[in-house]
Write a protein that holds these residues in place. Structure first.
Motif, short mmCIF file in Angstrom:
data_model
loop_
_atom_site.label_atom_id
_atom_site.label_comp_id
_atom_site.label_asym_id
_atom_site.label_seq_id
_atom_site.Cartn_x
_atom_site.Cartn_y
_atom_site.Cartn_z
N ARG B 142 0.93 -1.09 0.17
CA ARG B 142 -0.01 -0.06 0.04
C ARG B 142 0.69 1.32 -0.03
O ARG B 142 2.15 1.31 0.49
N ALA B 143 0.28 2.36 -0.51
CA ALA B 143 0.82 3.64 -0.36
C ALA B 143 -0.14 4.76 0.13
O ALA B 143 -1.04 4.61 -0.22
N GLU B 144 0.53 5.34 1.13
CA GLU B 144 -0.49 6.27 1.69
C GLU B 144 0.18 7.70 1.59
O GLU B 144 1.15 7.93 1.79
N ARG B 145 -0.72 8.46 1.40
CA ARG B 145 -0.42 10.04 1.14
C ARG B 145 -0.16 10.48 2.56
O ARG B 145 -0.81 10.67 3.47
N ASP B 146 1.12 11.27 2.51
CA ASP B 146 1.60 12.04 3.55
C ASP B 146 2.35 13.34 3.06
O ASP B 146 3.41 13.36 2.59
N TRP B 150 4.37 9.74 -1.02
CA TRP B 150 3.83 8.55 -0.64
C TRP B 150 4.49 7.86 0.46
O TRP B 150 5.84 7.80 0.01
N ARG B 173 -1.39 -0.47 -3.75
CA ARG B 173 -2.77 0.06 -3.37
C ARG B 173 -2.98 1.41 -2.90
O ARG B 173 -2.56 1.49 -1.82
N THR B 174 -3.72 2.08 -3.54
CA THR B 174 -3.73 3.50 -3.10
C THR B 174 -5.01 3.88 -2.30
O THR B 174 -5.26 4.69 -1.76
N ASP B 175 -6.03 3.07 -2.57
CA ASP B 175 -7.38 3.09 -2.16
C ASP B 175 -8.03 1.84 -1.71
O ASP B 175 -8.57 0.75 -2.25
N ASP B 216 8.16 2.05 5.03
CA ASP B 216 7.96 3.28 4.83
C ASP B 216 8.98 3.95 3.81
O ASP B 216 9.61 4.77 4.21
N ARG B 218 9.59 6.58 0.99
CA ARG B 218 9.00 7.79 0.74
C ARG B 218 9.43 8.28 -0.71
O ARG B 218 10.53 8.30 -0.98
N ASN B 229 -5.16 5.61 -8.50
CA ASN B 229 -5.96 4.77 -8.74
C ASN B 229 -6.26 4.26 -10.17
O ASN B 229 -7.53 3.51 -10.41
#
Lengths: 361, 386
Positions: B142-146, B150, B173-175, B216, B218, B229
């Motif tokens: 997964r990739a989460e926006r910060d 990412w 996976r972004t969503d 983690d 980045r 997506n």
């Protein structure tokens, strides 16, 4: 390089397909098969439309097209299981165009294109081996026997391979005299075929051995296309059937095993078609490459039983009853796979010269 | 219909052959073998020479720095490079570059494409995960926006070339809440980013592929290719192009030619055997059939189309043929067919048959298994019911 049909070829394909769908119901084929007959009204139409004349020069009444055009035509005939001597008359005329004297060509080709004269090749003898010719011409008269002559009993003329003073050549014989006697052979494809005895039948010389080799090359490439047409139709019918037939509450085409059979059939038909048209395109470009042509026929011939038997596997019992149209393509396909060189014969030819440097790329 | 190659194509092929003969030194081949498709000073030099001639980008659109040449030139290019076993960028060139050219932002195109055609950038592909293979949409990395970054966490497998790559073309996976095909993005991760760990997995064909771990990691938000997506479409496009490369005829024709040459030179007794010649003839026919499917695929691309069914056909046919050629070649070579390159001169043509036998399984399941390809042919090509 252009792997698509050009506009003219596309139009031809569509026109012929529509025409045959409209005018040639499969029950008509059943009737002809039962009577051992050929489709004379269809042949008249083929000539009237100028379809036979596609790859002939304009001076003879042709359309100055190429063999690829004829391939398109023959594939459509094969898809409809038409019973006409299209391949046979076409290649006989083509060899006259390229090898006969100008007088002979201009006398005969217009008659062929108008349908008045229907010539068919008579090459093989009882031994079924290309090149092994015992029929003799002496002082303008032919003596000998031929076998496996497609449409021989329907033709007005035979283009016979014979030796004159030892030299192999092609000779035109009027088949309607009492010096030419045809005996019907019934084959798996249910198309007219015969063996022939020539008893001092008068001949006109058409060509030497070069014409014989060209005739075989043409017959081989175009019969590969016929195999492709038969296979394509078997595939189309199978895909349609798999899309409606239900078992276990689902259409059988949704089962992976069935889908994969269909995908395999599609691949075999696709590569066989491309090789067949590659061979025709080569001939149109003036190259007669016997290995390329043998490969095209070998590919088509070896694919026929694989494709049609998978078609039967998916059709189940429905595919074997004669009310169903599938048998036309299985049987006709197998017959064509043997004509003009079986898979074995063509592979043996490739094997013979296999260490010749092959330019793949 | 016309299957004849016009002079501009045959001239190009001749030019390429001359060029390859000049560059195909034992040192270059050794370096290529030792790095398993990676990088080295000689390979880099070779890439520069290719780049100088414009061949890496000749078929790219003019807007992205190419010459907009017909795709058949690339078909010829790949055939010849594969035939002679030359390093030419492989999937970076055949799959990643066209995908960036299609889906990338202007800035991405300006940044990545020149690096690719100069051979400076080598991409590893990060699609598969331990539990997302053929069912790729099950992927969980997964990739989460910060902020404007990412943050990526997860694990990939079969990340071949990751250890010698400059970038990883990563599917993430972004969503997590979206339907599974609709929550995936492609993110380019520079391989040297902190948090990327590469562990080799040694293979039966020598060399290795990799597992890669992302802790983690980045990267800037602008490293997404093709929209957040919207990665599934990008992956499908890239896989289609990957199949074109997997289906190349050149390498297969080369094994066949080497086999024939070996038998002619070293074992004329075997070559005289009609059974042997028959099996060779069948392979030749298989090759001819396969080449038609590969050509058909290139033809569709050359007229601006996207081959889907044709790509699948060529992929299935070429990969299964590789197994067959290697297997038959070993059979015809007899016991010496089993000798590997380490046996030196005792191994027929550097043990290529034996090596390809070990290598060949990966092509059949890689790039989308052949079973999935046959499904695609059935669904998309024949319209069979789902």
């Amino acid at each position: 390089m252009n792997l698509d049909l050009n506009d003219t070829q596309e139009l031809l394909q569509q026109t012929v397909r529509d025409f045959l769908e409209r005018e040639l119901p499969f029950d008509r084929i059943r009737e002809l098969e039962r009577d051992g007959a050929w489709d004379q009204p269809l042949w008249k139409e083929v000539c009237r439309q100028g379809w036979l004349g596609l790859p002939f020069r304009e001076e003879f009444g042709g359309a100055a097209g190429g063999l690829v055009d004829s391939g398109v035509l023959l594939e459509e005939f094969a898809r409809r299981a038409a019973i006409v001597p299209a391949l046979e008359a076409l290649i006989s005329g083509r060899v006259m165009q390229s090898r006969a004297t100008a007088e002979l060509a201009s006398e005969w080709i217009p008659l062929i294109l108008s349908g008045e004269c229907v010539p068919v090749p008579a090459l093989l003898e009882a031994n079924d081996r290309f090149g092994d010719v015992k029929a003799q011409v002496r002082e303008g008269r032919l003596r000998g026997e031929k076998s496996f002559v497609d449409y021989g009993q329907c033709a007005t003329h035979h283009l016979v391979a014979a030796r004159d003073a030892g030299e192999l050549g092609l000779f035109l014989v009027d088949a309607r005299t009492d010096r030419v006697e045809c005996e019907t052979l019934r084959n798996i494809g249910r198309t007219p075929q015969c063996s022939v005895v020539y008893s001092d039948a008068p001949v006109q010389r058409v060509s030497g051995e070069d014409g014989y080799l060209e005739l075989v090359a043409l017959g081989r490439s175009l019969s590969a296309v016929q195999c492709v047409g038969h296979m394509q139709q078997a595939l189309d019918m199978t895909v349609e059937y798999a899309g409606v037939r239900e078992q276990f509450g689902k259409r059988i085409g949704s089962f992976q095993a069935v889908r994969h059979h269909c995908a395999n059939m599609f691949m075999r038909v696709s590569s066989a078609r491309l090789l067949a048209f590659e061979a025709l395109s080569g001939l149109d470009a003036g190259r007669l490459d016997p290995r390329q042509i043998a490969a095209a026929k070998a590919a088509a011939s070896r694919a026929v039983p694989e494709v049609t038997m998978l078609a039967h596997q998916i059709h189940g019992g429905n595919g074997v009853i004669e009310e169903n149209d599938l048998y036309f393509f299985t049987l006709r396909g197998k017959e064509r796979s043997l004509a003009w060189g079986t898979a074995e014969e063509c592979l043996a030819e490739l094997a013979e010269s296999v260490d010749a440097r092959c330019e793949w790329l | 219909m016309d299957f004849e190659w016009a002079p501009e194509y045959t001239d190009f092929r001749d030019e390429l052959r001359g060029f390859i003969q000049q560059w195909r030194t034992p040192e270059l081949i050794a370096e290529y073998a030792a790095t398993h498709g990676g990088q080295g000073p000689r390979i880099r030099e070779f890439h520069e020479a290719i780049a100088e001639r414009g061949w890496m980008r000749m078929c790219w659109a003019k807007e992205v720095g190419g010459e907009g040449r017909n795709m058949l030139y690339q078909f010829i290019f790949v055939e010849e490079m594969e035939y002679w076993g030359m390093p030419y960028g492989n999937l970076t060139f055949t799959s990643i570059a066209p995908s960036i050219a299609t889906f990338g932002t202007e800035q991405q195109k300006r940044h990545y494409l020149p690096g690719i055609y100069r051979g400076e950038f080598v991409f590893a592909i990060g699609y598969s995960e331990p539990n997302a293979g053929t069912d790729l949409a099950a992927l969980r990395t997964r990739a989460e926006r910060d902020g404007d970054e990412w943050v990526i966490n997860g694990q990939k497998i079969w990340t071949s070339l990751a250890d010698v790559s400059t970038h990883i073309w990563l599917a993430v996976r972004t969503d997590p809440d979206a339907p599974r095909h609709a929550g995936i993005s492609i993110i380019v991760v520079p391989t040297d980013t902190p948090g990327v760990t590469i562990r080799p997995l040694y293979t039966m064909y020598g060399g290795h592929t990799n597992e890669t771990f992302y802790d983690d990691v980045r990267v800037p938000v602008e490293n997404v290719v093709g929209g957040v997506n919207a990665g599934w479409g990008v992956i499908m496009h890239a896989l289609n192009h990957e199949r074109v490369g997997l289906a190349a005829t050149g390498g297969l024709a080369r094994i066949y030619d080497q086999l024939l040459e070996y038998l002619r030179e070293e074992r004329p007794d075997r070559l005289a055997d009609p059974v042997v010649r028959g099996r060779l003839a069948e392979l030749e026919l298989d090759l001819r059939e396969h080449r038609m499917l590969a050509l058909q695929n290139a033809w569709i691309i050359s007229k601006g189309g996207t081959p889907i069914v044709e790509a699948s056909m060529a992929k299935v046919s070429g990969t299964e043929l590789r197994t067959r050629i290697a297997n038959v070649a070993m059979d015809l070579l007899g016991r010496s067919g089993a000798l590997s390159a380490e046996s030196g001169d005792r191994a027929p043509f550097e043990g290529r048959a034996e090596f390809n036998f070990r290598l060949s399984p990966i092509f059949r399941f890689g790039g989308g298994t052949n079973e999935i390809q046959r499904d695609i042919i059935g669904f998309a090509g024949l319209g069979l019911p789902r």
